[in-house]
Enzyme design. Structure first.
Site, mmCIF file in Angstrom:
data_model
loop_
_atom_site.group_PDB
_atom_site.id
_atom_site.type_symbol
_atom_site.label_atom_id
_atom_site.label_comp_id
_atom_site.label_asym_id
_atom_site.label_seq_id
_atom_site.Cartn_x
_atom_site.Cartn_y
_atom_site.Cartn_z
ATOM 1 N N GLU A 152 -6.496 -3.945 -47.080
ATOM 2 C CA GLU A 152 -6.114 -4.156 -48.488
ATOM 3 C C GLU A 152 -6.772 -3.143 -49.422
ATOM 4 O OE1 GLU A 152 -6.530 -8.326 -49.532
ATOM 5 O OE2 GLU A 152 -4.874 -8.873 -48.214
ATOM 6 N N GLU A 206 -1.300 -10.278 -42.315
ATOM 7 C CA GLU A 206 -1.865 -11.472 -42.966
ATOM 8 C C GLU A 206 -0.718 -12.227 -43.616
ATOM 9 O OE1 GLU A 206 -5.396 -11.396 -45.421
ATOM 10 O OE2 GLU A 206 -6.173 -9.667 -44.313
HETATM 11 O O1 AHR Z 1 -7.595 -14.001 -45.242
HETATM 12 C C1 AHR Z 1 -8.431 -14.083 -46.345
HETATM 13 C C2 AHR Z 1 -8.483 -12.786 -47.136
HETATM 14 O O2 AHR Z 1 -7.220 -12.560 -47.702
HETATM 15 C C3 AHR Z 1 -8.743 -11.533 -46.349
HETATM 16 O O3 AHR Z 1 -10.087 -11.274 -46.178
HETATM 17 C C4 AHR Z 1 -8.129 -10.467 -47.213
HETATM 18 O O4 AHR Z 1 -7.680 -9.377 -46.469
HETATM 19 C C5 AHR Z 1 -7.031 -11.188 -47.949
HETATM 20 O O5 AHR Z 1 -7.068 -10.954 -49.308
#
Ligand code: AHR
Length: 497
Positions: A168, A287
């Site tokens: 990210e 994610e």
């Molecule tokens: O999954 C939780 C968080 O969400 C992770 O650390 C990050 O990559 C995202 O913002």
């Protein structure tokens, strides 16, 4: 609906059923690892958790972050435990002891039959630390870092195949946040050096951390313009939530996932065209999940304590429907989405929860993931349908049903996943399965009939579970069944050879 055996989307890459464990909250410490627990094995890992993870058949697990990786010194997490430093983690404001590191996590992965998807730190560190980590993990012997690994008792290389180039990096919350151009350049140089150490690895560049980021689209185009030739996948992240009680929009969350994937695919192909490249960049949705229940309460957590309970969302019935729908979306887009990670796996926005010192239990979202991971392997088939549509606050012209089919020729089965995302309409479904030669219905399981807010807990772990339904629903290759409002279904059919 019709399911046509020639209406092929793609062979499904099993890595679409990946997951994610971050050094965050009680995911690692007091999650997978709890040496004092009565069910801990000789390495301190909980046997009950291992069993539940194994049941999900997760082929890859992304590690060690997440935001955590952007401040992580991988060298802290290898070698003799007693020499590992405790560090302040600025991603989650906790203290990381490094008691569980690369070697221990790799050992746990073997116990759960999974593989490592390793992220490198491109926040506070860069290409040098990343190429050293590849040398430590994947080089045989005879160099400084590979021999250090061997001195740590790991003679054979880890042979990590899939690597994430940071996490990210578009987000201002990220340690070492960068502009798209800065990140694209760094990703390119890091990727080049990592592949010089081991040309067999596959690399994922960071896309946007959610579709609503103001930099979305420009970020992808700029990053890929800088690193297209060196990387193999572009990542997508997104979390869903019923923030303002708009359940109808929430249940329609698959529309956003479809749209996000389509847009990122278009950008990848735009850069491909611009570069006159013959290479195609595929997607890693590394994610995705529901995450919103704990966002406010987590703001009160005290700083610098080790492994505080955090992001421990308790998932209800409507969350499970959303997760079921998002899995349908991933399968519908499996021609370009080759990897995906349910974020996360244990205690932290997770399908599996544990009580410290107590039992492990399954959240509602465990079930759609379980059934899709088990039976959604093979060839994804597009389902054509003629179906009522609705408008809601966030989306327009949404089909009431969402569906995808998966043919497993080896097993001689076709599996159909269906979501009724309407809050009002039951649908009398007629589905023509003659093309796939469906002979009998082996199984029909459904998540239906619960209140939207009903949830499981350690005390009532089986309050919301899927129920087996009648399989007497197929006649002359046609499925006839009512799909009640707000319900998720899996149908498995035996097909003629
Ligand atoms: O999954 C939780 C968080 O969400 C992770 O650390 C990050 O990559 C995202 O913002």
């Amino acid at each position: 609906m019709t399911v046509d055996r020639l209406n092929i989307i793609s062979t499904i890459d099993d890595r679409i059923y990946g997951s994610f464990i971050e050094h965050l909250g009680r995911a690692v410490y007091n999650g997978i690892y709890e040496p004092g627990h009565p069910l801990a094995d000789e390495d301190g890992f909980r046997r009950d958790v291992i069993q539940l993870v194994k049941e999900l058949h997760v082929p890859v697990i992304r590690y060690p972050g997440g935001n955590f990786v952007s401040g992580f010194n991988w060298e802290d997490s290898v070698g003799p435990k007693e020499q590992r430093p405790a560090r302040l983690d600025l991603a989650w404001f906790t203290t990381e002891t490094n008691e569980v590191g690369l070697q221990e996590f790799d050992g746990w992965l073997k116990k759960v039959d999974s593989e490592l998807m390793l992220a490198v730190n491109l926040g506070t560190r860069g290409a040098d630390a990343a190429r050293n980590l590849v040398e430590y993990c994947n080089h045989g012997k005879g160099s400084y870092w590979s021999d250090l690994r061997r001195s740590h008792g790991k003679e054979e290389p880890y042979n990590v195949k899939t690597w994430c180039l940071g996490n990210e990096m578009d987000g201002p919350w990220q340690m070492g946040h960068k502009t798209a151009y800065e990140y694209g350049r760094l990703a390119n140089e890091t990727a080049k050096m990592m592949k010089w150490v081991d040309p067999s690895i596959e690399l994922v560049a960071c896309g946007s951390s959610k579709m609503v980021m103001p930099t979305f689209a420009d970020w992808e185009a700029t990053v890929l313009t800088e690193c297209y030739d060196e990387v193999d996948y572009l990542s997508l992240h997104n979390y869903w939530g019923n923030y303002d009680g708009d359940t109808q929009s929430y249940l329609s969350g698959g529309v956003l996932m479809d749209d996000f994937i389509r847009s990122v695919t278009a950008i990848c192909d735009y850069v491909k065209a611009k570069k006159r490249s013959r290479k195609t960049i595929n997607l890693s949705f590394d994610e995705w999940n529901v995450w919103y229940h704990t966002k406010e309460s987590d703001k009160k957590i005290e700083h610098w304590i080790q492994a505080p309970p955090r992001l421990e969302d308790i998932y209800n019935f409507e969350d499970a429907l959303v997760v079921g729908g998002l899995l349908i979306s991933l399968l519908k887009n499996s021609d370009r989405v080759k990897m995906a990670c349910l974020a996360q796996l244990v205690n932290v926005i997770a399908p599996i929860m544990t009580e410290t010192g107590g039992k492990a239990w399954k959240q509602t979202i465990y079930y759609p993931f379980y059934y899709t991971s088990l039976y959604g392997r093979g060839t994804a088939l597009k389902v054509n349908m003629d179906c009522p549509r609705y408008d809601c606050r966030q989306y327009t012209d949404v089909t009431v049903l969402d569906a995808v089919a998966v043919a497993d020729e080896g097993e001689g089965t076709v599996t159909l996943f269906v979501l009724n995302r309407s809050m009002e309409e039951d649908i009398a479904l007629s589905c023509d399965l003659r093309s796939v030669k469906a002979e009998s219905c082996l199984c029909h399981t459904a998540l239906e009939g619960y209140g939207y807010e009903e949830a499981n807990s350690a005390l009532e772990p089986d309050r919301v579970v899927p129920s087996p339904k009648s399989t007497d629903i197929l006649a002359q290759g046609r499925l006839e069944v009512v799909i009640p409002r707000s319900s998720w279904h899996m149908f498995r059919f035996r097909t003629k050879g």
